[in-house]
Design an enzyme around this catalytic site. Structure first.
Site, PDB file in Angstrom:
ATOM      1  N   LYS A  51      33.686  58.665 -15.344  1.00 56.26           N
ATOM      2  CA  LYS A  51      32.634  59.576 -15.806  1.00 56.26           C
ATOM      3  C   LYS A  51      32.283  60.556 -14.694  1.00 56.26           C
ATOM      4  O   LYS A  51      32.075  61.744 -14.937  1.00 56.26           O
ATOM      5  CB  LYS A  51      31.400  58.789 -16.254  1.00 56.26           C
ATOM      6  CG  LYS A  51      31.628  57.969 -17.529  1.00 56.26           C
ATOM      7  CD  LYS A  51      30.456  57.046 -17.835  1.00 56.26           C
ATOM      8  CE  LYS A  51      30.790  56.060 -18.949  1.00 56.26           C
ATOM      9  NZ  LYS A  51      29.727  55.086 -19.218  1.00 56.26           N
ATOM     10  N   GLN A  95      24.753  51.802 -16.882  1.00 58.44           N
ATOM     11  CA  GLN A  95      25.996  51.240 -17.409  1.00 58.44           C
ATOM     12  C   GLN A  95      25.749  49.808 -17.898  1.00 58.44           C
ATOM     13  O   GLN A  95      25.152  48.988 -17.200  1.00 58.44           O
ATOM     14  CB  GLN A  95      27.085  51.267 -16.313  1.00 58.44           C
ATOM     15  CG  GLN A  95      28.461  50.821 -16.768  1.00 58.44           C
ATOM     16  CD  GLN A  95      29.113  51.755 -17.785  1.00 58.44           C
ATOM     17  OE1 GLN A  95      28.826  52.943 -17.847  1.00 58.44           O
ATOM     18  NE2 GLN A  95      29.998  51.211 -18.604  1.00 58.44           N
ATOM     19  N   ASP A 118      23.073  58.597 -23.329  1.00 57.03           N
ATOM     20  CA  ASP A 118      23.802  57.611 -24.143  1.00 57.03           C
ATOM     21  C   ASP A 118      23.286  57.583 -25.580  1.00 57.03           C
ATOM     22  O   ASP A 118      23.946  57.013 -26.456  1.00 57.03           O
ATOM     23  CB  ASP A 118      23.605  56.205 -23.558  1.00 57.03           C
ATOM     24  CG  ASP A 118      24.727  55.778 -22.621  1.00 57.03           C
ATOM     25  OD1 ASP A 118      25.889  56.141 -22.880  1.00 57.03           O
ATOM     26  OD2 ASP A 118      24.434  55.059 -21.651  1.00 57.03           O
TER      27      ASP A 118
HETATM   28  N1  GUN Z   1      29.262  50.060 -21.606  1.00 58.22           N
HETATM   29  C1  GUN Z   1      30.252  50.194 -22.503  1.00 58.22           C
HETATM   30  N2  GUN Z   1      30.139  51.373 -23.169  1.00 58.22           N
HETATM   31  C2  GUN Z   1      29.036  51.971 -22.680  1.00 58.22           C
HETATM   32  C3  GUN Z   1      28.408  53.207 -22.968  1.00 58.22           C
HETATM   33  O1  GUN Z   1      28.818  53.987 -23.841  1.00 58.22           O
HETATM   34  N3  GUN Z   1      27.292  53.487 -22.233  1.00 58.22           N
HETATM   35  C4  GUN Z   1      26.800  52.635 -21.297  1.00 58.22           C
HETATM   36  N4  GUN Z   1      25.697  52.994 -20.650  1.00 58.22           N
HETATM   37  N5  GUN Z   1      27.368  51.472 -21.015  1.00 58.22           N
HETATM   38  C5  GUN Z   1      28.484  51.154 -21.700  1.00 58.22           C
END
Ligand code: GUN
Length: 288
Positions: A51, A95, A118
């Site tokens: 990311k 995350q 998110d």
């Molecule tokens: N863990 C797995 N997928 C995601 C996501 O889309 N966002 C976040 N914050 N954690 C994740």
């Protein structure tokens, strides 16, 4: 019947990223995405690094805050609160998964909804359910974009979502409903799952069970979105759909890898720019 179209998520995502890069270049300051990682889950670390790489390649500033696995819930909430209040920061992402001693819902609920890139907060989920403009979860948003790349108007189609996770299944079902699909949500307790799947014009699968959906679960001419990602012992990556079988039946299908995955990352960048503009009161000329 001819083989299905393979929906090239990687190149569609690259198209979005190029547009976002151009948009970022026109902004007076670079947007800033703050990510928080608690502990050292190798998969999570890899995801946040990807990311960051994406953000930086677009001119978006990325900040990574790493807390030790033993960090307390209070420490994490304190950090989220600081990020919420920092005017330099446009997007806040924690995350997941978090260590067991931390209440995930409490932490997500602490994120300012207008920085919630998110789209996981109660406010954004509620707005999505009311079909109001908001920050929406990245994977389902990517799925809708991929769907529309093969079928502009999905109104009235039967959509079946397999899986009801907060991150994919539930919000995807909501977005399909907002697109006027007739939506069925299925899960691990669903009876006669293949019989339901085979009626779907749009079949979206997000369960993490490699190859679970067989060719005879798919309606001829259906569009199949495979959201599953499983890492196999031989190091290959597989989706939830038996790809070789589906290819013979479906009209179009997303591959794994290079299907939904690249779109998720692109949509996070989209949401970061959207959050930047929204917080400054610049109303988006176009919706998601
Ligand atoms: N863990 C797995 N997928 C995601 C996501 O889309 N966002 C976040 N914050 N954690 C994740």
């Amino acid at each position: 019947m001819a083989d299905a179209i393979i929906i090239d998520g990687k190149s569609i995502a690259e198209g979005y990223l190029a547009k976002i890069k151009q948009e970022v270049e026109g902004l007076p300051t670079p947007p800033c995405l703050a990510m928080v990682l608690v502990g050292e889950n190798p998969a999570s670390l890899l995801y946040v690094r990807y990311k960051q790489k994406h953000a930086e390649s677009l001119g978006i500033t990325s900040l990574l805050y790493m807390l030790p696995a033993e960090a307390s819930e209070a420490e994490l909430l304190h950090l989220v609160n600081d990020l919420n209040q920092n005017p330099q920061i446009d997007g806040v992402l924690v995350q997941l998964p978090l260590p067991e001693h931390i209440d995930e819902f409490k932490v997500i609920s602490a994120i300012r909804p207008d920085k919630d890139v998110d789209g996981f907060t109660t406010e954004n989920i509620g707005l999505l359910a009311l079909k109001k403009d908001c920050l929406v979860p990245c994977t389902p948003l990517g799925c809708i974009k991929l769907l529309k790349s093969v079928e502009k108007d999905i109104s009235g189609l039967n959509a079946v979502v397999v899986g009801r996770s907060n991150i994919v299944g539930r919000p995807l079902a909501q977005m399909l409903l907002n697109e006027n699909c007739t939506v069925t949500v299925t899960h691990s307790h669903t009876k006669d799952l293949p019989d339901i799947c085979v009626k779907a014009d749009i079949l979206a699968v997000a369960v993490g069970n490699p190859g679970m959906v067989k060719g005879n679960w798919i309606k001829p001419g259906a569009i199949v979105l495979d959201v599953g990602i499983s890492y196999m012992p031989d190091k290959s990556i597989r989706g939830d759909v038996d790809f070789a079988e589906a290819l013979k039946v479906a009209k179009a299908i997303t591959p794994v890898p290079k299907g939904v995955g690249p779109m998720t990352k692109a949509m996070l960048m989209h949401n970061t720019v959207k959050a930047y503009k929204k917080r400054r009161g610049w109303h988006d000329a176009q919706p998601d």
